[in-house]
Scaffold this motif. Sequence first.
Motif, PDB file in Angstrom:
ATOM      1  N   LEU A 198       0.828  -1.192   0.000  1.00 44.90           N
ATOM      2  CA  LEU A 198       0.000   0.000   0.000  1.00 44.90           C
ATOM      3  C   LEU A 198       0.873   1.257   0.000  1.00 44.90           C
ATOM      4  O   LEU A 198       0.607   2.224  -0.709  1.00 44.90           O
ATOM      5  CB  LEU A 198      -0.862  -0.054   1.267  1.00 44.90           C
ATOM      6  CG  LEU A 198      -2.143   0.719   1.347  1.00 44.90           C
ATOM      7  CD1 LEU A 198      -2.971   0.538   0.100  1.00 44.90           C
ATOM      8  CD2 LEU A 198      -2.909   0.227   2.568  1.00 44.90           C
ATOM      9  N   ILE A 199       1.940   1.180   0.791  1.00 37.56           N
ATOM     10  CA  ILE A 199       2.851   2.326   0.894  1.00 37.56           C
ATOM     11  C   ILE A 199       3.691   2.427  -0.381  1.00 37.56           C
ATOM     12  O   ILE A 199       3.948   3.526  -0.886  1.00 37.56           O
ATOM     13  CB  ILE A 199       3.745   2.168   2.153  1.00 37.56           C
ATOM     14  CG1 ILE A 199       2.866   2.254   3.412  1.00 37.56           C
ATOM     15  CG2 ILE A 199       4.850   3.206   2.193  1.00 37.56           C
ATOM     16  CD1 ILE A 199       2.010   3.493   3.480  1.00 37.56           C
TER      17      ILE A 199
ATOM     18  N   GLU B 281       1.547   4.092  -2.815  1.00 37.46           N
ATOM     19  CA  GLU B 281       1.382   5.522  -2.525  1.00 37.46           C
ATOM     20  C   GLU B 281       2.635   6.300  -2.953  1.00 37.46           C
ATOM     21  O   GLU B 281       2.530   7.361  -3.567  1.00 37.46           O
ATOM     22  CB  GLU B 281       1.101   5.723  -1.028  1.00 37.46           C
ATOM     23  CG  GLU B 281       1.041   7.175  -0.563  1.00 37.46           C
ATOM     24  CD  GLU B 281      -0.112   7.977  -1.152  1.00 37.46           C
ATOM     25  OE1 GLU B 281      -0.996   7.372  -1.808  1.00 37.46           O
ATOM     26  OE2 GLU B 281      -0.122   9.203  -0.979  1.00 37.46           O
TER      27      GLU B 281
ATOM     28  N   ARG C 200       2.725   6.620  -6.614  1.00 40.75           N
ATOM     29  CA  ARG C 200       1.744   7.624  -7.060  1.00 40.75           C
ATOM     30  C   ARG C 200       2.336   9.033  -6.906  1.00 40.75           C
ATOM     31  O   ARG C 200       2.211   9.889  -7.788  1.00 40.75           O
ATOM     32  CB  ARG C 200       0.465   7.510  -6.224  1.00 40.75           C
ATOM     33  CG  ARG C 200      -0.668   8.393  -6.719  1.00 40.75           C
ATOM     34  CD  ARG C 200      -1.897   8.250  -5.825  1.00 40.75           C
ATOM     35  NE  ARG C 200      -1.734   8.912  -4.552  1.00 40.75           N
ATOM     36  CZ  ARG C 200      -1.986  10.209  -4.353  1.00 40.75           C
ATOM     37  NH1 ARG C 200      -2.411  10.953  -5.332  1.00 40.75           N
ATOM     38  NH2 ARG C 200      -1.799  10.751  -3.166  1.00 40.75           N
ATOM     39  N   GLN C 201       3.018   9.244  -5.767  1.00 45.56           N
ATOM     40  CA  GLN C 201       3.647  10.554  -5.548  1.00 45.56           C
ATOM     41  C   GLN C 201       4.720  10.808  -6.608  1.00 45.56           C
ATOM     42  O   GLN C 201       4.871  11.928  -7.090  1.00 45.56           O
ATOM     43  CB  GLN C 201       4.280  10.632  -4.150  1.00 45.56           C
ATOM     44  CG  GLN C 201       3.276  10.503  -3.009  1.00 45.56           C
ATOM     45  CD  GLN C 201       2.530  11.783  -2.720  1.00 45.56           C
ATOM     46  OE1 GLN C 201       2.800  12.812  -3.343  1.00 45.56           O
ATOM     47  NE2 GLN C 201       1.589  11.738  -1.798  1.00 45.56           N
TER      48      GLN C 201
ATOM     49  N   TYR D  71      -6.827   8.279  -3.356  1.00 41.49           N
ATOM     50  CA  TYR D  71      -6.691   8.538  -1.917  1.00 41.49           C
ATOM     51  C   TYR D  71      -7.113   7.320  -1.104  1.00 41.49           C
ATOM     52  O   TYR D  71      -7.717   7.432  -0.051  1.00 41.49           O
ATOM     53  CB  TYR D  71      -7.490   9.784  -1.537  1.00 41.49           C
ATOM     54  CG  TYR D  71      -7.065  10.948  -2.381  1.00 41.49           C
ATOM     55  CD1 TYR D  71      -5.753  11.395  -2.322  1.00 41.49           C
ATOM     56  CD2 TYR D  71      -7.922  11.543  -3.284  1.00 41.49           C
ATOM     57  CE1 TYR D  71      -5.308  12.415  -3.133  1.00 41.49           C
ATOM     58  CE2 TYR D  71      -7.493  12.574  -4.101  1.00 41.49           C
ATOM     59  CZ  TYR D  71      -6.182  13.005  -4.019  1.00 41.49           C
ATOM     60  OH  TYR D  71      -5.741  14.004  -4.818  1.00 41.49           O
ATOM     61  N   ARG D  72      -6.789   6.134  -1.625  1.00 40.89           N
ATOM     62  CA  ARG D  72      -7.317   4.932  -0.978  1.00 40.89           C
ATOM     63  C   ARG D  72      -6.776   4.732   0.424  1.00 40.89           C
ATOM     64  O   ARG D  72      -7.379   4.013   1.206  1.00 40.89           O
ATOM     65  CB  ARG D  72      -7.044   3.699  -1.835  1.00 40.89           C
ATOM     66  CG  ARG D  72      -5.600   3.336  -1.897  1.00 40.89           C
ATOM     67  CD  ARG D  72      -5.394   2.082  -2.709  1.00 40.89           C
ATOM     68  NE  ARG D  72      -3.994   2.043  -3.100  1.00 40.89           N
ATOM     69  CZ  ARG D  72      -3.528   1.417  -4.150  1.00 40.89           C
ATOM     70  NH1 ARG D  72      -4.351   0.755  -4.931  1.00 40.89           N
ATOM     71  NH2 ARG D  72      -2.252   1.451  -4.443  1.00 40.89           N
ATOM     72  N   LEU D  73      -5.629   5.354   0.771  1.00 40.67           N
ATOM     73  CA  LEU D  73      -5.119   5.190   2.134  1.00 40.67           C
ATOM     74  C   LEU D  73      -6.149   5.666   3.150  1.00 40.67           C
ATOM     75  O   LEU D  73      -6.184   5.202   4.273  1.00 40.67           O
ATOM     76  CB  LEU D  73      -3.820   5.976   2.318  1.00 40.67           C
ATOM     77  CG  LEU D  73      -2.559   5.321   1.778  1.00 40.67           C
ATOM     78  CD1 LEU D  73      -1.379   6.254   1.949  1.00 40.67           C
ATOM     79  CD2 LEU D  73      -2.297   4.016   2.513  1.00 40.67           C
TER      80      LEU D  73
ATOM     81  N   TYR E  47      -1.002   5.429   9.210  1.00 43.33           N
ATOM     82  CA  TYR E  47      -0.753   6.087   7.924  1.00 43.33           C
ATOM     83  C   TYR E  47      -0.824   7.619   8.016  1.00 43.33           C
ATOM     84  O   TYR E  47      -0.865   8.294   6.997  1.00 43.33           O
ATOM     85  CB  TYR E  47      -1.747   5.566   6.883  1.00 43.33           C
ATOM     86  CG  TYR E  47      -1.525   4.109   6.539  1.00 43.33           C
ATOM     87  CD1 TYR E  47      -0.329   3.701   5.951  1.00 43.33           C
ATOM     88  CD2 TYR E  47      -2.482   3.151   6.813  1.00 43.33           C
ATOM     89  CE1 TYR E  47      -0.110   2.362   5.651  1.00 43.33           C
ATOM     90  CE2 TYR E  47      -2.270   1.811   6.505  1.00 43.33           C
ATOM     91  CZ  TYR E  47      -1.074   1.424   5.928  1.00 43.33           C
ATOM     92  OH  TYR E  47      -0.850   0.113   5.632  1.00 43.33           O
TER      93      TYR E  47
ATOM     94  N   TYR F 276       1.257   9.910   5.781  1.00 41.59           N
ATOM     95  CA  TYR F 276       0.871   9.911   4.370  1.00 41.59           C
ATOM     96  C   TYR F 276      -0.409  10.708   4.166  1.00 41.59           C
ATOM     97  O   TYR F 276      -0.557  11.411   3.178  1.00 41.59           O
ATOM     98  CB  TYR F 276       0.675   8.463   3.887  1.00 41.59           C
ATOM     99  CG  TYR F 276       1.955   7.699   3.929  1.00 41.59           C
ATOM    100  CD1 TYR F 276       2.859   7.798   2.880  1.00 41.59           C
ATOM    101  CD2 TYR F 276       2.292   6.936   5.026  1.00 41.59           C
ATOM    102  CE1 TYR F 276       4.060   7.134   2.926  1.00 41.59           C
ATOM    103  CE2 TYR F 276       3.494   6.268   5.086  1.00 41.59           C
ATOM    104  CZ  TYR F 276       4.370   6.362   4.031  1.00 41.59           C
ATOM    105  OH  TYR F 276       5.570   5.707   4.081  1.00 41.59           O
TER     106      TYR F 276
ATOM    107  N   ARG G 158       0.324  14.339   4.119  1.00 43.58           N
ATOM    108  CA  ARG G 158       0.917  14.746   2.849  1.00 43.58           C
ATOM    109  C   ARG G 158      -0.166  14.878   1.766  1.00 43.58           C
ATOM    110  O   ARG G 158      -0.118  15.777   0.941  1.00 43.58           O
ATOM    111  CB  ARG G 158       1.957  13.703   2.452  1.00 43.58           C
ATOM    112  CG  ARG G 158       2.845  14.150   1.334  1.00 43.58           C
ATOM    113  CD  ARG G 158       3.990  13.183   1.171  1.00 43.58           C
ATOM    114  NE  ARG G 158       4.666  13.439  -0.094  1.00 43.58           N
ATOM    115  CZ  ARG G 158       5.608  12.653  -0.586  1.00 43.58           C
ATOM    116  NH1 ARG G 158       5.980  11.579   0.070  1.00 43.58           N
ATOM    117  NH2 ARG G 158       6.184  12.936  -1.734  1.00 43.58           N
ATOM    118  N   GLN G 159      -1.126  13.975   1.814  1.00 46.51           N
ATOM    119  CA  GLN G 159      -2.212  14.045   0.828  1.00 46.51           C
ATOM    120  C   GLN G 159      -3.116  15.246   1.056  1.00 46.51           C
ATOM    121  O   GLN G 159      -3.729  15.740   0.113  1.00 46.51           O
ATOM    122  CB  GLN G 159      -3.070  12.778   0.899  1.00 46.51           C
ATOM    123  CG  GLN G 159      -2.410  11.558   0.313  1.00 46.51           C
ATOM    124  CD  GLN G 159      -3.334  10.356   0.347  1.00 46.51           C
ATOM    125  OE1 GLN G 159      -4.382  10.384   0.991  1.00 46.51           O
ATOM    126  NE2 GLN G 159      -2.959   9.310  -0.352  1.00 46.51           N
TER     127      GLN G 159
END
Lengths: 430, 601
Positions: free
Chosen positions: A393-394, A397, A400-401, B410-412, B519, B522, B525-526
Motif C-alpha cells: 500500500l505504501i 502511494e 503515485r507521488q 486517496y485509498r489510504l 498512515y 501519508y 501529505r495528501q
Amino acid sequence: MGTADTIFALSSGAPPAAIAIIRISGAQAFEAIELLAGRLPAPRRASLVTLRKPSGEELDQALALVFPGPGSATGEDLAELHLHGGRGVVRAVEATLAMIPGLRQAEPGEFTKRAFQNGRIDLNEAEGLADLLAAETEWQRRAANRMMGGAFSALIEKWRVEVLRLSALTEAELDFSDEDDVQAHNSQSISDSCRTLHTAIMEVLNTPSAEKLRDGLHVVLGGPPNSGKSTLLNTLVGRDAAIVSDAPGTTRDRIEVPVAFDGIPLIFIDTAGLRDESHDRIEIIGIERTRAAFDDADILLWLGAENEGPPHPQLIEIEAKSDDPAHLQKSPVAIVVSAMSGGGISDLKAEIVARAKHLLPPPDRFAINRRQRHYLEMVVADLAEVSDSHDWLIIGEHLRQVRMSLDRLTGRAHTEEMLDALFGKFCIGK
Amino acid sequence: MGARVALVSFDRATIGAMSCNPAIGGLGKGHLVREVDAFDGLIARAADDAAIHYRMLNASKGTAVQGPRIQADRRLFKASIQRQLAGHDKLTIVEGEAAALCFAVGSGTRVSGLKLADGTRLSSSAVILATGTFLGGKLFRGEERLTGGRIGEAAATILAEQIRGAGLPMARLKTGTPPRLDGRTIDWSQLEEQPSDAGRWTMSMMHSHRALPQLFCAISRTNSQTHDIIRSGLGRSPLFGGDIAGQGPRYCPSIEDKIFRFGDRDGHQVFLEPEGLDSYLVYPNGISTSLPTDIQEAMVQSMAGLEQCKIVVPGYAVEYDHIDPRALDSSLAVRGFAGLYCAGQINGTTGYEEAAAQGLIAGLGAATRLFGMPMPAIDRSNSYLAVMVDDLILQGVTEPYRMLTARAEYRLRLRADNAPTRLTPLAIEAGCVSSERENLFKTRVERKQALEAAFQTKLTADQLLRHDIAVKPDAGRMSLSEWLRFPMITGRDLVAILYGADMEVDEDALAEVEQDSRYAPYLERQDAEIRNIAANDRIALPDELKYSDIAGLSNEMVERLEAARPETLSAASRVRGVTPAALAAILVYAKRAERSRSIAA
C-alpha cells in the motif's frame, strides 16, 4: 479559433538596427497583413511587399512571411514583417497596427504563453525557450537549446513510463493477487527497479544547476583591506568598476561586475576587506556582507595571507602586487599577479576558466533549474522510501507521488500563479 | 428522506434475485458495500442475513486495500431484500413492464412519469432507470439466441426503443455467467477447501455477529485437457463468431477468452462456491462461458473433482444496452433531461455493489432535487462512491466498469472499516439514516474519540521496553498514536500499557484509530494535494462551454470534453488525454468568459 486578441510586438533587438522584425499572432494576423500590404503572401514564403497606412501613405518596403495556424510557432495564424530597422519606421508600423480593432501590443511572454496554451510546446520547453532568449553567452545558449529541444522532457517521459510499469505491477498485486490468475511478484524486484531509477535521476541531480549558467558563477575577491582586491578586479574586467585608493577600507560594499571569459558567464564580486577591530558601523555591515559573499562564492580569489582565507573548495591563492617589493609573499601554489604590469593576469584568467568549466553543466548536457531540481528531489525521496518498504500500500502511494512529481515537471499540475510567474520572465515579442 | 417511491419490476418475486455469482463484496466492491451501508442502504444487511462464508481479501496487506466479501445463500439474500423493502412505508412495489417515459405537456425533456405496457400511467417528478441487463437484453449460448435479461425472464424491449429514439448516446456491452453445477455430483474429497474466515467482522455496521452457519468453498483447476476442449468449441462460440458486438470485461473474461488470450497458461483456478444452505447448486467462479452446452459439459468434467459433475443450468452470455455515462452529471441525472436518472448496468458498470452504490447516488440526486436540498458532499477524497461516479461521467466506459482499489488515488484514507466515519455524518445531514443507525453511530464516534484522546498520552521508549515492546531505547518520547507508526506496535499493546491487559475496548474503534495513526504521515501529505484539487474544484466550468471554440485543443480532446462536460476545472483535468497546455487554455478561456459575463452584468 479562440476569441483572443491578435497581438503584435517588435521581436528583434532594440532599434536602430539593420532590420527589425515585428511579429503578429492571432485570428486577425493575416487580415492585418492584407490591410498593410494590400495582399496576403503565400504561406511560409518570404515576399517583398510595400506597407502603407490606411491613408495610402507608404510606410516601408518590407519582407512579409505568413504561417497559418495551428502549424505555426504560436499555434495561431502568425505573421512576420521584416522592416528596415530605423526607430521611426518601427514606431510608425506599430502605430498603424495598433489602430486595427482587435489588435494590441503583446504582454511580456505572451507569444510563448500562447505557444504553450496551444500545445505547441510543453512547460519544460517553454522554460528552455525562456532561458534561450535570455542566454547571453555561448554556453548558456547551448544548454538552453538542449532543454528546448526536449532532451529533458524525453528523459522524464522515459522515467514516467518505467514508474507506470512499476505502479501497474503494484496495483496488480493489490487488486488481483487474491483473485487468482495474477502471478505474485515480489516487492524485491520493484525495489531493485526503483533503485536503478533512483541512480539515474541522482546522476541528473548531481549536475550543476541551470541558475549558475543563467546568472553566472560568483567569483569573489577576498583579503584584508588594502590587499589590492579592487585593483585586481578592475584589471580582470578591463574597466574601472571599483574605486581604488591607498586608504584601507575604501570598498565598503560589495561591487558586482558581470563578464564572460571564453563564453562562460561570471560575476566578479569585490568585497570590503576583512578587519576584526573596525568600529565604523557602515564598515561592520560591509564586513558582514563580505562573509555572506564568501558563503555564496563559487570561486574565491584570496589575496590575504596564505592558508588564512575562509574554508572554500575553490579558493585560489593570489600573490598580488608582485611589482611592489614589499608585497605579501606566498608559496608557489599561488598565482603571482601584478595589476600594474599585467603580469600573471592571463594565467589567472585561465585558472578561473578551468575551474568554472567544472562548476557549470557541460554544454552538451541540459541543465536543470531550481523548480525542476525541486521535483526531482521529491521523486528521489519517494523512490528511496519504496526501496525501504514492504507494505504494498505504501509502495503504491510512493509510486503515485513519484508520478505526480513527474507530471508536475511537465506542467500537468500547474497553477495559474506558476504560469504567470513563468511567462512574466519573457520579454515582449518572443 | 421522505420521498414517495414506486419500484417497478416485471415480477415482484424476482426483486433481490442475484443474477450471477452469489457473492457480495471483494476488493473495492467491499468498500462500496460499506459505503452504501453508511448511508443506510440495504445491501450490507442483506449480505449478512444471507452470508454462509466470510472472507477478507488481501488480509495480509494494509487495511485500506482489504476487501470484505461474503458468499450468500441466494434464497436468504432475496428474502432479506424483500423483508427490508416491505418495511419501507413510503415504497410501493408495482408489477409490470416499464414501457415508456412520460414527459410534461409541451416538453420533450421534462420527465413526468412512466407508462407501463398495460397502459397504467405512474406520475412522478423523477424516474430512475435501473434496467440491469434487461434493456434490449439478448442471451447467447453456442448457436442458441434468446431475448431476455436473465435466463427465463423477459427483456425491456419497448423502453429500449424509446430511449434509443430519444437521441441518447447508447451502446452495447456484454457479460456472462458460468454454468450452475449439481453439488451432489462433485467429489469434494479431491479438492482443496477454503473455509470461512475465523474473524467476527460483518458487512453491515448494524450487525454485531454472524447469524448463519458457515460453509466452505473448494478450489479446482482447469488443465490442458480442459483447454483443448474449449479450443475445439471456439468456432461455435458467439464471442468468436462475431455475433456479440458488445465489449466484455477484461478483468472477468469468459473462460474461452482466457484460453484464447492466455493460452500458454497451464491452468486457471476455479472456485466452487455453494449457492445456499439448503441448495445443492454450486457456482463455479472463473468459468463464465457462452460455449454450447455439450462443450460446457465436457469442459467441466475434465477438471479434478468434477469428473462426474452434472450441469443444472448451462452458462450463457448476455448482451444489453447501456447509456454512455458521460451523458450524466454527478448525481447520475441525464444532462438535458429534467428528472431522468440512470443507475447500475445501464451506466456501463458490472456487479451488485457498483449497482447498489449508483442506486444510492441516483436516489439521493432525485430526492435532493425534489426537496431543493444540496447533494451530500462526496468527492474522490472521501468515498469510492464518488470515485466511481466521477470515473463514469468523465471517462465513459469501454468495458463493463468494475471497482478496483487502484481507481482511488486517496485509498489510504478510504478504508472499508472507516466508511461510517467518512460518510454517515453526510448521510445524517441528508436525512437518509434511521434513528437506530444514528444512535449506534454516535456511540461509535464517542468511543473512538475517547480512544483518540487516550492515544495522545506520551510514553518514552523505556516505558514501552518495560512492557516488552521492542523499540529502540533512544527512540525518545512520543504520543501513543505516533508510536503506532511503527508497524510492529499494535493498538492492543498500547491499550494494555494504558489500562492493563484485561481492559476491554471497542475493537472496531481501536482498529480504526490504529490505522488512522499508522498512515497519518501519508494522510497529512495528501491533505495538501486534496486542498489544491478543491481549489480547482471551485472553478466551475459552464455547461454551455464551447470547447470547439478554444484554440489549441485537438479534435480528440474537444470530442472527449464535449461528451463529458466536466463540471469543474479539476474534473476537466481528469478527462483522459487532456494535456496541461489544454487545461491552461480552458482555464484562460473560462476566466475570460467569466470576466466578460461579470462586465456585462
